[in-house]
Design an enzyme around this catalytic site. Structure first.
Site, PDB file in Angstrom:
ATOM      1  N   LYS A 138      -7.626 -64.422  -8.154  1.00 24.10           N
ATOM      2  CA  LYS A 138      -8.974 -64.829  -8.575  1.00 24.10           C
ATOM      3  C   LYS A 138      -9.975 -63.697  -8.304  1.00 24.10           C
ATOM      4  CE  LYS A 138      -8.006 -69.760  -7.751  1.00 24.10           C
ATOM      5  NZ  LYS A 138      -8.433 -70.972  -7.013  1.00 24.10           N
TER       6      LYS A 138
ATOM      7  N   TYR B  20      -8.517 -75.154 -16.336  1.00 20.13           N
ATOM      8  CA  TYR B  20      -8.781 -76.180 -15.316  1.00 20.13           C
ATOM      9  C   TYR B  20      -9.166 -77.523 -15.925  1.00 20.13           C
ATOM     10  CZ  TYR B  20      -8.468 -72.907 -11.365  1.00 20.13           C
ATOM     11  OH  TYR B  20      -8.020 -72.024 -10.400  1.00 20.13           O
TER      12      TYR B  20
ATOM     13  N   ASN C 198     -10.594 -69.234  -2.554  1.00 15.19           N
ATOM     14  CA  ASN C 198      -9.220 -69.237  -2.021  1.00 15.19           C
ATOM     15  C   ASN C 198      -8.277 -68.243  -2.719  1.00 15.19           C
ATOM     16  OD1 ASN C 198      -8.890 -70.689  -4.350  1.00 15.19           O
ATOM     17  ND2 ASN C 198      -7.997 -72.505  -3.393  1.00 15.19           N
TER      18      ASN C 198
ATOM     19  N   HIS D 150      -4.436 -68.405  -7.652  1.00 16.84           N
ATOM     20  CA  HIS D 150      -3.975 -69.602  -8.354  1.00 16.84           C
ATOM     21  C   HIS D 150      -2.464 -69.555  -8.523  1.00 16.84           C
ATOM     22  CE1 HIS D 150      -3.496 -72.766 -11.348  1.00 16.84           C
ATOM     23  NE2 HIS D 150      -2.672 -71.928 -11.965  1.00 16.84           N
TER      24      HIS D 150
ATOM     25  N   GLU E 276       0.192 -73.163 -18.807  1.00 15.51           N
ATOM     26  CA  GLU E 276      -0.690 -72.072 -18.381  1.00 15.51           C
ATOM     27  C   GLU E 276      -0.208 -70.727 -18.939  1.00 15.51           C
ATOM     28  OE1 GLU E 276      -1.975 -74.448 -14.308  1.00 15.51           O
ATOM     29  OE2 GLU E 276      -0.802 -72.606 -14.111  1.00 15.51           O
TER      30      GLU E 276
END
Ligand code: UDP
Ligand code: MG
Length: 153
Positions: free
Chosen positions: A13, A53, A116, A119, A130
């Site tokens: 990310k 998402y 965080n 992914h 995905e």
């Protein structure tokens, strides 16, 4: 053999990119014995991230999540190997870094759930969705790793 070709979608990310953690994350998947199938470094569009998402669209954190994910470039990858979806999630740690054990990526490198750093697909089904969202079929590279017989019995 089919099980060894399971694939997962992993993305560093924007915070992981900015903090210089791309190499460390690639290293962990590579050293584990998983095989890199595809990789691209990109500024993802808001449309792509909203779609990525989509299952979380009704959650209160969804707008902030899309904003966070579009705040800078991401490193999108496909990794392959036996149980790579499940094992990949174990390597990532829990969604909230506070619950992630040391030794996991989130346990070692981050503190808050909204930052965080990585992914990873949560099931084979979502991995396939995905991967096709982020990559064209011709971007997935097929080759026989010479280490295969040293990684699998
Ligand atoms: N997230 C958040 N707040 C929450 C839960 C999730 O900001 O309370 C973010 C976090 O970046 C997480 C992402 O939304 O990684 C997707 O959530 P999911 O439940 O799918 O967790 P993951 O599969 O990434 O562990
Ligand atoms: Mg998820």
């Amino acid at each position: 053999m089919a099980a060894k070709t399971e694939r997962t979608f992993i993305a560093v990310k924007p915070d992981g990119v900015q903090r210089g953690l791309m190499g460390e994350i690639i290293k962990r998947f590579e050293q584990k014995g998983f095989r890199l199938v595809a990789m691209k470094f990109l500024q993802a569009s808001e449309d792509l991230l909203k779609q990525h998402y989509i299952d979380l669209k009704d959650r209160p954190f969804y707008p902030g999540l899309v904003k966070y994910m579009s705040s800078g470039p991401v490193l999108a990858m496909v990794w392959e190997g036996l149980n790579v979806v499940k094992t990949g999630r174990v390597m990532l740690g829990e969604t909230n870094p506070a619950d992630s054990k040391p030794g996991t990526i989130r346990g070692d490198f981050c503190i808050e759930v909204g930052r965080n750093i990585i992914h990873g697909s949560d099931s084979v089904d979502s991995a396939n969705k995905e991967i096709s969202l982020w990559f064209k079929p011709e971007e997935l590279v097929c080759f026989k790793s010479c280490a295969l017989d040293w990684i699998y019995e």
